[in-house]
Design an enzyme around this catalytic site. Structure first.
Site, PDB file in Angstrom:
ATOM      1  N   ASP A  29       0.794  -1.250   0.275  1.00 53.08           N
ATOM      2  CA  ASP A  29       0.012   0.218  -0.397  1.00 53.08           C
ATOM      3  C   ASP A  29       0.714   1.254   0.008  1.00 53.08           C
ATOM      4  O   ASP A  29       2.033   1.607   0.527  1.00 53.08           O
ATOM      5  CB  ASP A  29      -0.891   0.519   1.379  1.00 53.08           C
ATOM      6  N   GLN A  92     -14.106   2.477   2.106  1.00 48.96           N
ATOM      7  CA  GLN A  92     -13.476   1.984   0.868  1.00 48.96           C
ATOM      8  C   GLN A  92     -13.791   3.214  -0.116  1.00 48.96           C
ATOM      9  O   GLN A  92     -14.578   3.492  -0.336  1.00 48.96           O
ATOM     10  CB  GLN A  92     -14.730   0.532   0.421  1.00 48.96           C
ATOM     11  N   HIS A  98     -10.282  -5.394  -2.166  1.00 44.15           N
ATOM     12  CA  HIS A  98      -8.664  -5.549  -1.758  1.00 44.15           C
ATOM     13  C   HIS A  98      -9.145  -6.247  -0.650  1.00 44.15           C
ATOM     14  O   HIS A  98      -9.681  -5.705   0.244  1.00 44.15           O
ATOM     15  CB  HIS A  98      -8.145  -4.775  -2.079  1.00 44.15           C
ATOM     16  N   PHE A  99      -8.197  -7.649  -0.353  1.00 45.71           N
ATOM     17  CA  PHE A  99      -7.759  -7.019   1.719  1.00 45.71           C
ATOM     18  C   PHE A  99      -6.270  -6.539   2.325  1.00 45.71           C
ATOM     19  O   PHE A  99      -5.328  -6.843   1.090  1.00 45.71           O
ATOM     20  CB  PHE A  99      -7.763  -8.918   1.401  1.00 45.71           C
ATOM     21  N   HIS A 100      -6.498  -6.060   2.957  1.00 42.63           N
ATOM     22  CA  HIS A 100      -5.455  -5.311   3.754  1.00 42.63           C
ATOM     23  C   HIS A 100      -5.001  -6.271   4.469  1.00 42.63           C
ATOM     24  O   HIS A 100      -5.193  -6.406   5.585  1.00 42.63           O
ATOM     25  CB  HIS A 100      -5.549  -3.411   4.318  1.00 42.63           C
TER      26      HIS A 100
END
Ligand code: AMP
Ligand code: ZN
Length: 133
Positions: A29, A92, A98-100
């Site tokens: 990220d 969002q 998406h997975f953090h």
């Protein structure tokens, strides 16, 4: 339709890649909560959790586990949070599932604020919400 995460998956926009296979891409990220904060996405465009095909989701979450295990060992970190936002109200900002994966380090708090639950309210809510598959 233009989607920044589709562009990353297609290699049209660069990313700090951590993992890739035929279904999933994981990359750092660019505005990390903590060191090593990684996003895992299906390469195929899916807007959010509720739009995802169950079979695809199963494959994606297995990769999330694999990437998290790798980060834990390679960083190393002491723990991690998985965060997955759905909808503007939930924060969002990118409408591509998406997975953090957020590495956590002992002694480095990250604020998730809770408030004391009202037991009567919780009971009523559970009665309203409980369901069986
Ligand atoms: P969310 O708020 O759950 O939609 O998270 C979107 C995340 O994507 C944010 O944490 C952003 O920092 C991150 N992000 C946006 N653009 C990029 C990019 N080009 N490369 C990596 N991460 C990005
Ligand atoms: Zn997309």
């Amino acid at each position: 339709m233009s989607c920044i995460f589709c562009s990353i998956a297609a290699g049209e926009i660069p990313s700090f890649k951590v993992y890739e296979d035929e279904l999933v891409l994981a990359y750092l990220d660019i505005n990390p909560f903590t060191r090593g904060h990684t996003l895992a996405i299906p390469k195929q465009h899916v807007a959010g959790l509720l739009d995802a095909d169950d079979a695809l989701l199963g494959e994606v979450i297995k990769r999330v586990k694999r990437v998290a295990a790798h980060l834990k060992a390679a960083l190393p970190c002491d723990g991690f949070n998985i965060l997955q936002n759905n909808g503007e109200a939930a924060g969002q900002t990118v409408r591509h599932l998406h997975f953090h994966i957020i590495p956590r380090y002992a002694g480095e708090p990250l604020e998730f604020k809770s408030h004391k639950g009202d037991m009567d309210e919780l009971k009523k809510l559970a009665d309203k919400l409980a369901f069986q598959s």
